[in-house]
Motif scaffolding. Structure first.
Motif, mmCIF file in Angstrom:
data_model
loop_
_atom_site.group_PDB
_atom_site.id
_atom_site.type_symbol
_atom_site.label_atom_id
_atom_site.label_comp_id
_atom_site.label_asym_id
_atom_site.label_seq_id
_atom_site.Cartn_x
_atom_site.Cartn_y
_atom_site.Cartn_z
ATOM 1 N N VAL A 38 -6.803 -5.691 -3.291
ATOM 2 C CA VAL A 38 -6.749 -6.984 -3.987
ATOM 3 C C VAL A 38 -5.437 -7.694 -3.655
ATOM 4 O O VAL A 38 -5.433 -8.900 -3.382
ATOM 5 N N LEU A 39 -4.331 -6.947 -3.633
ATOM 6 C CA LEU A 39 -3.039 -7.552 -3.260
ATOM 7 C C LEU A 39 -3.083 -8.082 -1.828
ATOM 8 O O LEU A 39 -2.609 -9.185 -1.548
ATOM 9 N N THR A 40 -3.656 -7.299 -0.931
ATOM 10 C CA THR A 40 -3.762 -7.718 0.464
ATOM 11 C C THR A 40 -4.637 -8.966 0.584
ATOM 12 O O THR A 40 -4.316 -9.883 1.346
ATOM 13 N N ALA A 41 -5.714 -9.030 -0.180
ATOM 14 C CA ALA A 41 -6.587 -10.211 -0.153
ATOM 15 C C ALA A 41 -5.834 -11.444 -0.633
ATOM 16 O O ALA A 41 -5.997 -12.535 -0.069
ATOM 17 N N LYS A 42 -5.007 -11.300 -1.653
ATOM 18 C CA LYS A 42 -4.213 -12.437 -2.143
ATOM 19 C C LYS A 42 -3.202 -12.897 -1.093
ATOM 20 O O LYS A 42 -3.007 -14.095 -0.892
ATOM 21 N N ILE A 43 -2.585 -11.956 -0.416
ATOM 22 C CA ILE A 43 -1.628 -12.295 0.654
ATOM 23 C C ILE A 43 -2.359 -13.005 1.785
ATOM 24 O O ILE A 43 -1.895 -14.024 2.305
ATOM 25 N N LEU A 44 -3.513 -12.476 2.162
ATOM 26 C CA LEU A 44 -4.311 -13.071 3.232
ATOM 27 C C LEU A 44 -4.754 -14.484 2.871
ATOM 28 O O LEU A 44 -4.669 -15.398 3.701
ATOM 29 N N ALA A 45 -5.177 -14.694 1.644
ATOM 30 C CA ALA A 45 -5.589 -16.030 1.205
ATOM 31 C C ALA A 45 -4.419 -17.010 1.272
ATOM 32 O O ALA A 45 -4.569 -18.144 1.742
ATOM 33 N N CYS A 90 0.860 -1.186 0.000
ATOM 34 C CA CYS A 90 0.000 0.000 0.000
ATOM 35 C C CYS A 90 0.895 1.234 0.000
ATOM 36 O O CYS A 90 1.478 1.589 1.026
ATOM 37 N N ARG A 91 1.011 1.855 -1.155
ATOM 38 C CA ARG A 91 1.881 3.030 -1.278
ATOM 39 C C ARG A 91 1.324 4.233 -0.523
ATOM 40 O O ARG A 91 2.075 5.019 0.031
ATOM 41 N N CYS A 92 0.019 4.386 -0.528
ATOM 42 C CA CYS A 92 -0.596 5.552 0.122
ATOM 43 C C CYS A 92 -0.299 5.594 1.623
ATOM 44 O O CYS A 92 -0.046 6.651 2.185
ATOM 45 N N GLU A 93 -0.332 4.447 2.257
ATOM 46 C CA GLU A 93 -0.123 4.366 3.709
ATOM 47 C C GLU A 93 1.228 3.744 4.071
ATOM 48 O O GLU A 93 1.496 3.487 5.243
ATOM 49 N N ASN A 94 2.042 3.461 3.056
ATOM 50 C CA ASN A 94 3.390 2.921 3.256
ATOM 51 C C ASN A 94 3.370 1.617 4.073
ATOM 52 O O ASN A 94 4.081 1.471 5.068
ATOM 53 N N LYS A 138 -9.768 -19.373 0.444
ATOM 54 C CA LYS A 138 -9.877 -19.073 -0.976
ATOM 55 C C LYS A 138 -10.102 -17.571 -1.143
ATOM 56 O O LYS A 138 -10.782 -16.945 -0.320
ATOM 57 N N PHE A 139 -9.535 -17.024 -2.205
ATOM 58 C CA PHE A 139 -9.693 -15.597 -2.478
ATOM 59 C C PHE A 139 -11.172 -15.212 -2.526
ATOM 60 O O PHE A 139 -11.563 -14.165 -2.036
ATOM 61 N N GLU A 140 -11.990 -16.076 -3.101
ATOM 62 C CA GLU A 140 -13.416 -15.805 -3.244
ATOM 63 C C GLU A 140 -14.137 -15.733 -1.898
ATOM 64 O O GLU A 140 -15.208 -15.154 -1.791
ATOM 65 N N GLU A 141 -13.567 -16.340 -0.859
ATOM 66 C CA GLU A 141 -14.181 -16.342 0.468
ATOM 67 C C GLU A 141 -13.987 -15.009 1.194
ATOM 68 O O GLU A 141 -14.707 -14.715 2.146
ATOM 69 N N GLY A 143 -5.885 0.844 2.301
ATOM 70 C CA GLY A 143 -7.053 1.282 1.557
ATOM 71 C C GLY A 143 -7.662 2.575 2.047
ATOM 72 O O GLY A 143 -8.733 2.965 1.599
ATOM 73 N N MET A 144 -7.013 3.263 2.959
ATOM 74 C CA MET A 144 -7.559 4.509 3.484
ATOM 75 C C MET A 144 -6.853 5.742 2.922
ATOM 76 O O MET A 144 -7.136 6.854 3.329
ATOM 77 N N GLY A 145 -5.951 5.533 1.997
ATOM 78 C CA GLY A 145 -5.241 6.651 1.384
ATOM 79 C C GLY A 145 -6.012 7.208 0.199
ATOM 80 O O GLY A 145 -7.171 6.869 -0.028
ATOM 81 N N PRO A 146 -5.364 8.068 -0.578
ATOM 82 C CA PRO A 146 -6.026 8.702 -1.719
ATOM 83 C C PRO A 146 -6.614 7.730 -2.744
ATOM 84 O O PRO A 146 -7.632 8.026 -3.365
#
Length: 88
Positions: free
Chosen positions: A46-53, A4-8, A59-62, A35-38
């Protein structure tokens, strides 16, 4: 690697938070401000969801994307302006 570039927020930050028990996107968003930045999460959620999965075995869909929370009532733009710049 920055996710997340906005929040580093880095990949290491996300993995550490998941290890601490933040195992859904909403709690990660609140804890790390992802996800709270500009960009409002346009790139990083989406990247965070993939890492979390990957880390949790889900599953990503979950995974549910966090909800946006608009103001309850619309607010006129003039209330956000600095009064020293407005005409009287």
């Amino acid at each position: 690697m920055i996710v997340c570039r906005c929040e580093n927020v880095s990949l290491a930050n996300i993995e550490e938070a998941i290890d601490k028990g933040y195992t859904d996107l909403e709690s990660l968003k609140r804890y790390l401000r992802i996800g709270m930045g500009p960009c409002q999460g346009r790139y990083c959620l989406v990247l965070t969801a993939k890492i979390l999965a990957r880390k949790t075995g889900k599953k990503f869909e979950e995974l549910f994307m966090p909800m946006n929370r608009p103001p309850l009532t619309p607010i006129e733009f003039k209330f956000f302006m600095n009064k020293s710049f407005t005409k009287r």
